[in-house]
Scaffold this active site. Structure first.
Site, short mmCIF file in Angstrom:
data_model
loop_
_atom_site.label_atom_id
_atom_site.label_comp_id
_atom_site.label_asym_id
_atom_site.label_seq_id
_atom_site.Cartn_x
_atom_site.Cartn_y
_atom_site.Cartn_z
N LYS A 49 0.84 -1.21 0.00
CA LYS A 49 0.00 0.00 0.00
C LYS A 49 0.88 1.26 0.00
O LYS A 49 0.61 2.21 -0.72
CB LYS A 49 -0.94 -0.02 1.21
CG LYS A 49 -2.04 -1.07 1.07
CD LYS A 49 -2.79 -1.35 2.36
CE LYS A 49 -3.72 -2.55 2.16
NZ LYS A 49 -4.37 -3.01 3.40
N GLN A 93 -4.61 -1.57 9.71
CA GLN A 93 -4.44 -2.87 9.04
C GLN A 93 -5.04 -4.01 9.87
O GLN A 93 -4.75 -4.15 11.05
CB GLN A 93 -2.95 -3.13 8.77
CG GLN A 93 -2.67 -4.41 8.01
CD GLN A 93 -3.31 -4.45 6.62
OE1 GLN A 93 -3.24 -3.48 5.87
NE2 GLN A 93 -3.96 -5.56 6.28
N ASP A 116 -11.03 2.69 4.04
CA ASP A 116 -11.24 1.23 3.94
C ASP A 116 -12.73 0.91 3.88
O ASP A 116 -13.12 -0.21 3.56
CB ASP A 116 -10.61 0.55 5.18
CG ASP A 116 -9.61 -0.52 4.81
OD1 ASP A 116 -9.51 -0.84 3.61
OD2 ASP A 116 -8.93 -1.03 5.71
#
Ligand code: NDP
Length: 292
Positions: A49, A93, A116
């Site tokens: 990422k 994460q 997200d």
């Protein structure tokens, strides 16, 4: 049979974003990536990422709190990122190491920085067909793969295998939306579904997201169907340097012989997830800079 090349489509999106970001004046978009612990898959996902952000011209801000961080400290960290005007998007994460509570941490992320798309407000906005929210990256990536492969869902029967909050449910809601490219008739199957193969065989578009290696076999699929394989499974394979190989939820060799389109694993849905995260970060940046 057309192979849907997720690497190529993701690369196209990344170069479009790079061109768009190059036009921005002033500060660059900024994505804060919070990783707790050293889970090898998480280390590699966050690195990927960061690298993709850098390629586009997004500032990737890696934050590595100690593994001993408490829930309260993690949530204070998220709140400080929410308040930081230089941060556009926040990603925590997954999975968080135990005993940290992931769901509670995700809820602390400000919905307008939740790139997200896991905040309940953003999940709710999909149901409301409100485009001001962030769609979680894997479902958004699946819709983009279909769109860019000229697969129109209008009037089609889409069968989704799996009802998780990060893949199955949101992708089913997206296919159901009353708008161009969607407007499908949708069925969701799960571990409690009876006669699953009778249902999967009715699919014009089959989206498999159950996390069971090569579960979908040729006899479960209608000839000419479009198959999107979301699964990423590690199967032990001593012949590989890593000791494992990646498989999807679909038995690719047999199913690919009878379908019209199919995504491979790896190289299908996976690369799209990172590309859509970057797209959401640029959207967050634009929403915040346009508000001023
Ligand atoms: P979850 O484990 O959260 O959900 C799995 C779903 O599949 C559940 O709804 C479960 O049913 C259902 N299921 C499990 N076994 C069966 C079965 N035998 N028959 C029917 N339904 C079944 O998984 P995720 O949604 O998070 O992920 C699914 C897969 O996609 C995984 O392989 C994961 O690695 C992959 N993935 C890939 C991503 C990418 O970027 N390509 C991103 C995210 C996930 P029930 O609800 O009844 O338990």
């Amino acid at each position: 049979m057309q192979l849907i090349d997720g690497n190529k489509i993701a690369a196209d999106i990344i170069s479009e974003l790079k061109a768009e970001v190059a036009e921005f004046s002033g500060r660059k978009p900024c994505l804060a990536l919070v990783r707790v612990g050293e889970d090898p898959a998480s280390v590699s996902y966050v690195r990927k990422k960061e690298k993709t952000a850098e390629e586009i011209g997004i500032d990737g801000k890696i934050i590595l709190p100690p593994i001993t961080i408490s829930q309260q400290e993690l949530e204070s960290l998220i709140e400080s990122l929410n308040a930081d005007p230089s941060v556009d998007g926040i990603l925590v994460q997954s999975p968080l190491p135990s005993p940290l509570d992931e769901k509670s941490a995700f809820k602390k992320i400000s919905p307008d920085k939740d790139v997200d798309g896991f905040h309940p407000i953003n999940i709710g906005k999909i149901a409301q067909e409100d485009e001001s929210g962030f769609i979680s990256c894997t479902p958004a990536g699946i819709m983009e793969l279909l769109k860019r492969s000229n697969v129109n869902l209008k009037g089609k029967h889409v069968v989704v295998l799996g009802r998780s909050l990060i893949v199955g449910k949101p992708v089913a809601l997206l296919a159901l939306q009353k708008k161009a490219g969607a407007n499908a008739t949708v069925t969701i199957c799960h571990s409690g579904t009876e006669n699953l193969s009778t249902i999967s065989k009715q699919a014009d578009v089959l989206i498999a997201a159950i996390g069971k290696s090569e579960f979908v076999t040729r006899d479960m699929v209608k000839p000419g169907c479009v198959v999107i394989d979301v699964g990423i499974n590690r199967v032990a394979d001593p012949s590989k340097k890593t000791g494992f190989r990646l498989t999807g939820d679909v038995h690719f060799p047999s199913v690919s012989e009878i379908v019209s389109h199919i995504t491979p694993v790896p190289g299908g849905v996976g690369p799209m997830t990172v590309a859509m995260l970057m797209k959401n970060t640029v959207k967050a940046y634009k929403m915040r800079t346009e508000k001023k």
